[in-house]
Enzyme design. Structure first.
Site, PDB file in Angstrom:
ATOM      1  N   THR A  99       0.878  -1.177   0.000  1.00 41.94           N
ATOM      2  CA  THR A  99       0.000   0.000   0.000  1.00 41.94           C
ATOM      3  C   THR A  99       0.910   1.219   0.000  1.00 41.94           C
ATOM      4  OG1 THR A  99      -1.651  -1.201   1.296  1.00 41.94           O
ATOM      5  CG2 THR A  99      -1.868   1.208   1.171  1.00 41.94           C
ATOM      6  N   LYS A 120      -7.165   1.569  -3.287  1.00 35.11           N
ATOM      7  CA  LYS A 120      -6.793   1.124  -1.932  1.00 35.11           C
ATOM      8  C   LYS A 120      -7.042   2.240  -0.914  1.00 35.11           C
ATOM      9  CE  LYS A 120      -4.868  -1.283   1.378  1.00 35.11           C
ATOM     10  NZ  LYS A 120      -5.419  -2.510   1.973  1.00 35.11           N
ATOM     11  N   LYS A 123       0.151   5.243   8.123  1.00 36.38           N
ATOM     12  CA  LYS A 123       0.778   5.561   6.821  1.00 36.38           C
ATOM     13  C   LYS A 123      -0.305   5.725   5.751  1.00 36.38           C
ATOM     14  CE  LYS A 123       1.888   1.931   4.714  1.00 36.38           C
ATOM     15  NZ  LYS A 123       1.300   0.926   3.848  1.00 36.38           N
TER      16      LYS A 123
HETATM   17  P1  NAP Z   1       5.222  -6.337   7.441  1.00 34.64           P
HETATM   18  O1  NAP Z   1       4.908  -7.548   8.224  1.00 34.64           O
HETATM   19  O2  NAP Z   1       5.964  -5.211   8.090  1.00 34.64           O
HETATM   20  O3  NAP Z   1       5.982  -6.784   6.104  1.00 34.64           O
HETATM   21  C1  NAP Z   1       6.774  -5.957   5.317  1.00 34.64           C
HETATM   22  C2  NAP Z   1       8.054  -6.702   5.050  1.00 34.64           C
HETATM   23  O4  NAP Z   1       8.825  -5.978   4.096  1.00 34.64           O
HETATM   24  C3  NAP Z   1       8.916  -6.848   6.317  1.00 34.64           C
HETATM   25  O5  NAP Z   1       9.263  -8.197   6.495  1.00 34.64           O
HETATM   26  C4  NAP Z   1      10.104  -5.962   6.012  1.00 34.64           C
HETATM   27  O6  NAP Z   1      11.330  -6.422   6.535  1.00 34.64           O
HETATM   28  C5  NAP Z   1      10.164  -6.008   4.509  1.00 34.64           C
HETATM   29  N1  NAP Z   1      10.849  -4.834   3.985  1.00 34.64           N
HETATM   30  C6  NAP Z   1      10.620  -3.530   4.263  1.00 34.64           C
HETATM   31  N2  NAP Z   1      11.468  -2.740   3.596  1.00 34.64           N
HETATM   32  C7  NAP Z   1      12.255  -3.588   2.890  1.00 34.64           C
HETATM   33  C8  NAP Z   1      13.330  -3.374   2.014  1.00 34.64           C
HETATM   34  N3  NAP Z   1      13.762  -2.128   1.741  1.00 34.64           N
HETATM   35  N4  NAP Z   1      13.900  -4.449   1.464  1.00 34.64           N
HETATM   36  C9  NAP Z   1      13.480  -5.700   1.749  1.00 34.64           C
HETATM   37  N5  NAP Z   1      12.463  -5.967   2.573  1.00 34.64           N
HETATM   38  C10 NAP Z   1      11.853  -4.904   3.136  1.00 34.64           C
HETATM   39  O7  NAP Z   1       3.860  -5.706   6.868  1.00 34.64           O
HETATM   40  P2  NAP Z   1       2.595  -6.443   6.216  1.00 34.64           P
HETATM   41  O8  NAP Z   1       1.496  -6.465   7.201  1.00 34.64           O
HETATM   42  O9  NAP Z   1       3.006  -7.687   5.538  1.00 34.64           O
HETATM   43  O10 NAP Z   1       2.179  -5.340   5.131  1.00 34.64           O
HETATM   44  C11 NAP Z   1       2.914  -5.146   3.927  1.00 34.64           C
HETATM   45  C12 NAP Z   1       2.230  -4.028   3.127  1.00 34.64           C
HETATM   46  O11 NAP Z   1       0.899  -4.433   2.803  1.00 34.64           O
HETATM   47  C13 NAP Z   1       2.114  -2.705   3.858  1.00 34.64           C
HETATM   48  O12 NAP Z   1       2.237  -1.642   2.949  1.00 34.64           O
HETATM   49  C14 NAP Z   1       0.702  -2.751   4.438  1.00 34.64           C
HETATM   50  O13 NAP Z   1       0.184  -1.457   4.651  1.00 34.64           O
HETATM   51  C15 NAP Z   1      -0.028  -3.505   3.343  1.00 34.64           C
HETATM   52  N6  NAP Z   1      -1.209  -4.294   3.751  1.00 34.64           N
HETATM   53  C16 NAP Z   1      -1.224  -4.991   4.919  1.00 34.64           C
HETATM   54  C17 NAP Z   1      -2.351  -5.743   5.254  1.00 34.64           C
HETATM   55  C18 NAP Z   1      -2.430  -6.526   6.540  1.00 34.64           C
HETATM   56  O14 NAP Z   1      -3.558  -6.882   6.952  1.00 34.64           O
HETATM   57  N7  NAP Z   1      -1.330  -6.848   7.194  1.00 34.64           N
HETATM   58  C19 NAP Z   1      -3.449  -5.778   4.398  1.00 34.64           C
HETATM   59  C20 NAP Z   1      -3.380  -5.094   3.185  1.00 34.64           C
HETATM   60  C21 NAP Z   1      -2.263  -4.344   2.877  1.00 34.64           C
HETATM   61  P3  NAP Z   1      11.647  -6.498   8.120  1.00 34.64           P
HETATM   62  O15 NAP Z   1      11.266  -7.905   8.460  1.00 34.64           O
HETATM   63  O16 NAP Z   1      13.087  -6.208   8.223  1.00 34.64           O
HETATM   64  O17 NAP Z   1      10.771  -5.460   8.782  1.00 34.64           O
END
Ligand code: NAP
Length: 294
Positions: A101, A176, A244
């Site tokens: 997102t 979104k 965010k």
């Molecule tokens: P998350 O658990 O924080 O996953 C993001 C992953 O990306 C983390 O493992 C992070 O690494 C990795 N990352 C960040 N920057 C990076 C980089 N520069 N290079 C390589 N890896 C990197 O978050 P999430 O819940 O999966 O969400 C991911 C995205 O989807 C977000 O934008 C969120 O807003 C969106 N989203 C989430 C949901 C939900 O219900 N969770 C639903 C729809 C959309 P680290 O392990 O080092 O932090």
């Protein structure tokens, strides 16, 4: 481009709550998979199932026909796509898909930069939460050229159940934002309703069974409400990620001259939680704020 879909070598960057499950579906479907995550330990489960671990986005790009990113913030997307070790510089005429997102303006810029480098790019953020990612039932909202959407569709279908081409670059991210605006007022309503029910001495499980099947029912009440009833405030969706999203949505709305009082209030309440160090809780933890004075 049929090979892109049937035998495509896929790269996946960002293996957090969502990416972990989404990438696993691609592997199960038989695609060779190269993965990279900032904290390398999060790649271990996929590597054990046959994925190849990479040391940076460039390594992923060099061995992939299709590259998917699911990182946290727009700044992470910029780094992974546009950095010196990024996928635009190192991919070879690939299809690039950002499912993070992120901001509509950045999505447009990525599409332009990708085209200059000989790639196709789409923005394809998702809705459906950790449950939707696990069950491959995500709603996926896509912005970009129709030909890129057509190529991506069979791959997106491995992760989602409701996939819509919304328009040109950035249209997926705008969709979104609309989704997040709806959720902002919905989750406040769920927390208010459950706080009221608790004040009235009602049983939370019985309440959810009753009103969850009526006009108030929906993901926020039925899934997040059930977590609240169990006292489960662990993140399916981080408060800090929701902040965010609300920041992007409110800035875009301001540019359009549209006032969003519900989303503004949600941002104020979630900011109060983040200020107290609760930004890594799930969005359903807003209930705690409603109960704080009780
Ligand atoms: P998350 O658990 O924080 O996953 C993001 C992953 O990306 C983390 O493992 C992070 O690494 C990795 N990352 C960040 N920057 C990076 C980089 N520069 N290079 C390589 N890896 C990197 O978050 P999430 O819940 O999966 O969400 C991911 C995205 O989807 C977000 O934008 C969120 O807003 C969106 N989203 C989430 C949901 C939900 O219900 N969770 C639903 C729809 C959309 P680290 O392990 O080092 O932090």
């Amino acid at each position: 481009m049929n090979d892109i879909t049937s035998k495509a070598r896929i790269g996946f960057i960002g293996l957090g709550i969502m990416g972990q499950h989404m990438a696993a579906h691609l592997l199960v479907a038989g695609h060779p998979l190269a993965v990279y995550n900032r904290s390398p330990d999060k790649a271990a489960a996929l590597v054990a199932k046959g994925a190849v671990a990479c040391a940076n986005p460039a390594q992923v790009a060099q061995q992939s026909d299709v590259i998917i990113t699911m990182v946290g913030y727009p700044s992470d997307v910029e780094q992974v796509w546009l950095g010196a070790e990024g996928i635009i510089a190192h991919a070879r005429h690939a299809l690039l898909i950002d499912m993070t997102t992120s901001s509509p303006a950045l999505a447009k810029r990525l599409a332009e930069e990708s085209a200059k480098a000989g790639h196709q790019a789409i923005d394809a953020p998702v809705s459906g939460g950790d449950v939707g990612a696990r069950d491959a039932k995500l709603s996926i909202m896509v912005g970009g050229e129709a030909s890129a959407f057509d190529k991506a569709l069979p791959i997106l279908q491995l992760m989602g159940a409701n996939i819509v081409h919304m328009g040109g670059a950035g249209a997926g991210q705008h969709t979104k934002m609309s989704n997040q605006i709806v959720i902002a007022s919905s989750i406040m309503g769920v927390c208010e309703g459950l706080a009221y029910a608790k004040g009235a001495g009602l049983d939370s499980a019985a309440l959810l069974q009753c009103i969850g099947g009526g006009a108030a029912g929906g993901f926020q009440l039925n899934v997040m409400g059930a977590r609240i009833a169990k006292g489960d405030f662990a993140p399916g969706f981080f408060i800090e990620h929701f902040l965010k999203d609300l920041g992007i949505a409110l800035a875009e709305a301001e540019n359009m001259g549209i006032d969003l009082p519900g989303a503004s209030l949600a941002r104020k309440l979630y900011n109060e939680m983040a200020d107290k160090g609760q930004g890594r809780l799930g969005t359903q933890a807003l209930f705690q704020l409603y109960m704080a004075g009780v």
